[in-house]
Design an enzyme around this catalytic site. Structure first.
Site, PDB file in Angstrom:
ATOM      1  N   THR A   1       0.699  -1.523  -0.234  1.00 47.55           N
ATOM      2  CA  THR A   1      -0.197   0.093  -0.111  1.00 47.55           C
ATOM      3  C   THR A   1       0.727   1.331  -0.548  1.00 47.55           C
ATOM      4  O   THR A   1       1.779   1.180   0.871  1.00 47.55           O
ATOM      5  CB  THR A   1      -1.144  -0.075   1.321  1.00 47.55           C
TER       6      THR A   1
ATOM      7  N   PHE B   1       0.724   5.192   0.594  1.00 47.94           N
ATOM      8  CA  PHE B   1       0.444   6.267   2.391  1.00 47.94           C
ATOM      9  C   PHE B   1       0.525   7.860   1.149  1.00 47.94           C
ATOM     10  O   PHE B   1       2.655   7.924   1.236  1.00 47.94           O
ATOM     11  CB  PHE B   1       1.189   6.058   3.159  1.00 47.94           C
TER      12      PHE B   1
END
Ligand code: PEP
Ligand code: MN
Length: 622
Positions: free
Chosen positions: A527, A529
């Site tokens: 992921t 960010f």
């Protein structure tokens, strides 16, 4: 022995315990571990745990079974983080220590320091007192060498590490350097250990050439017992019957030590292998095995080096190695941060010593929490919030300094809500961080797989574990706001039929059981960010920009914009269209490009972009 103190213990009761222990001839050390207040008793205790338990303010007394006490995991379960200026050894960021074996001259040290800094080193190494096998070999520049090291720190900002070979050097070390190294040959020089135990500088304790891990830990205990708990253990190869390498790098020491001690570990593949071409493979393996730091010998002219030339990397080789480490580290939950020193410096300057905060979604143990720690290290305090819009509002309103929000996942795609929030708020993206997402199925200690009827997790996490969940049709997926909130809800409910999908870190924080690990459908689950703030103060070297633009509603208008990027040779790494609120069927485009859009060379491109788009906004350069 370890005394667990009651939360409501009074200062008077605490002093009473300490003076009693003192009277018995013991050393009492106060620590906090996982929120518990403890007193560690070192020395020969004549009393049993039962007797200590009777003392006022004492909740429990536990005996420590190992012969190393202060440095043991039993004494302190949390990892120790050793602070060296803005650098922390033992956190989520891999610390790279690099430099020549010996400081040979001012020019040599400064030139190598600049090179290693450019490639990601955050500490500089170089010997001024060299313990050589032959009395006729170069013995080091001694105090002159230390002065050069101090100059390296002044000019490059890199903290400096050097070997101390005698207690007589203690004062000079305190004056000139940031970290003292105890060399392999001195690991059991107990007078030297006692001396560094009294010093204010962190210590790199190298493993002896033929020492067991237990002996090594006992040497660390000497330093800690003297009062200096800032010890970093350095595995640098041990002597075996194998002649192909200078020593044999004992990488199994990493997982062994991680169980036995809370101290951070640095791996030195240079002295371990003694051969330049063997250094990088072992350094890569060390990071994969869980090392907190690497110590690498680098020389700008290894053929002429006064010591250890054959094992010293050329600066460019070192650069290649750090690029590999940059890629490998996230796989094991760590990061190599090329902006480490710059970021810390900017943050400290802006906040002038005050507490800096970064908002993240969910509870402690969320992936966003981990992302914040990976990006900022210890420099910024992560603060949990209930929703993404709360985070954006808090950053905009100045209640927090930064926000850390996920924008896309390699399996489940974009987190659209955050693209919309980026559009609606007048904030800047100041950085980004990508972390590996490794999910676990987390339950109550008494629960078993058969009892699970509900699985809680945020929609992206549930989607990343689709195949896993499909095997258990009796488990109903229940969407919640964040992984860590799922763990908290399961914990608070006391319901044995509920499970949460979250990180093992969250399981640890909430003291829950991990039923199964690595349940994501694809292990390549990452992921990204972004870090948001009101202003960008130059936290990072700029390599990327994010923009939002809208185009006219006519044929070819998006193509016109794309053509500009193509003409200037700028690579787009993301293009996402999002509906514009209140304007049905109209869209804006979110784009990430691999360039500094405000650089001088691209200023004509920027003008053309502004000209050809209807609205245009730079979200950030980082
Ligand atoms: C060194 O770091 O240059 C050195 C002499 O190391 P060791 O003590 O591991 O041989
Ligand atoms: Mn050396």
């Amino acid at each position: 022995m370890l005394l667990v103190l009651e939360d409501q213990i009074t200062p008077g009761q605490r002093d009473e315990i300490k003076s009693r222990l003192h009277g018995e001839g013991c050393i009492a050390r106060e620590i906090t571990d996982k929120g518990r207040n403890l007193i560690g008793i070192i020395g020969k205790t004549l009393k049993t745990p039962e007797e200590y338990k009777k003392l006022e303010g004492v909740l429990d007394a536990l005996s420590i079974q190992t012969s190393h006490k202060l440095v043991s995991r039993e004494f302190k379960s949390e990892d120790t983080r050793v602070k060296i200026g803005n650098v922390v050894v033992g956190g989520d960021r891999i610390v790279i220590i690099a430099g020549p074996c010996a400081v040979e001259s001012r020019e040599q040290a400064l030139a190598i320091a600049r090179e290693v800094k450019k490639y990601g080193a955050v500490l500089f190494r170089g010997g001024a007192y060299k313990p050589r096998s032959s009395p006729y070999s170069f013995q080091g520049l001694e105090e002159e060498g230390l002065k050069i090291l101090a100059e390296v720190r002044e000019t490059t900002g890199l903290g400096v590490v050097t070997e101390m070979t005698s207690p007589t050097q203690a004062e000079l070390m305190e004056k000139y350097v940031d970290v003292v190294q105890i060399g392999a040959r001195n690991m059991q020089n107990f007078e030297l250990l006692k001396c560094v135990g009294k010093m204010s500088k962190p210590v790199v304790l190298k493993r002896g050439l033929a020492s067991t891990i237990q002996e090594w830990l006992m040497s660390a205990e000497y330093i800690a017992a003297g009062g200096n708990e800032n010890v970093i253990l350095c595995e640098r190869g041990i002597r075996t019957f194998e002649p192909y390498t200078r020593n044999t790098l004992d990488l199994s020491a990493i997982p062994v030590l991680k169980k036995l001690t809370h101290l951070p570990i640095v791996i030195d593949p240079s002295h371990a292998t003694g051969i330049r071409e063997k250094v990088a493979p072992m350094a890569r393996a060390a990071v994969a095995a869980g090392a907190d730091a690497l110590m690498i010998e680098v020389h700008n002219n290894p053929d002429k080096a006064l010591s250890d030339g054959p094992q010293s990397l050329y600066p460019e080789q070192f650069g290649e190695l750090t690029r590999d480490i940059y890629v490998i580290a996230p796989v094991v939950g760590k990061q190599l941060d090329y902006d480490y020193l710059k970021k810390s410096e900017v943050i400290r300057k802006i906040h002038n010593g005050g507490t800096k905060t970064a908002a993240f979604i969910g509870e402690k143990g969320a992936y966003s929490h981990k992302a914040s720690l990976s990006y900022f290290g210890e420099d910024v305090k992560p603060l949990p919030m209930k929703s993404f819009s709360d985070i954006f509002d808090a950053v905009e309103g100045g209640e927090v300094d930064y926000g850390v929000v996920p924008v896309e996942n390699s399996l489940s795609g974009s987190i659209h809500e955050n693209f919309d929030l980026l559009q609606e708020h007048d904030l800047k993206i100041i950085g980004e961080i990508t972390i590996r997402i490794k999910h676990a199925l987390i339950v109550h200690k008494e629960a078993s797989k058969e009892s699970i009827k509900k699985v809680m997790g945020p929609p992206p996490a549930l989607s990343q574990c689709k195949n896993y969940l499909a095997q258990y049709p009796e488990m109903e997926p229940v969407p919640v706001v964040a992984t860590s909130s799922a763990v908290k809800m399961v914990k608070d409910s006391g319901d044995l039929s509920c499970a949460a999908i979250a990180s093992t870190m969250a399981a640890g924080i909430f003291d829950m059981k991990i039923l199964e690990e690595s349940i994501e459908d694809n292990p390549r689950n990452f992921t990204r960010f972004v870090i948001i703030a009101r202003e960008d103060k130059g936290h990072k070297k700029v390599g990327k920009s994010s923009i939002i633009f809208t185009t006219g509603n006519k044929p070819g208008s998006l193509f016109e914009i794309m053509k500009i990027f193509s003409e200037y040779g700028v690579n787009l790494v993301k293009l996402e269209s999002r509906p514009i609120h209140g304007k049905p069927w109209e869209y804006m485009f979110y784009t990430d490009l691999e360039a500094d859009i405000e650089s001088r060379e691209l200023s004509p491109m920027l003008e053309e972009l502004k000209d050809k788009s209807e609205t245009f906004r730079i979200l950030g350069r980082y």
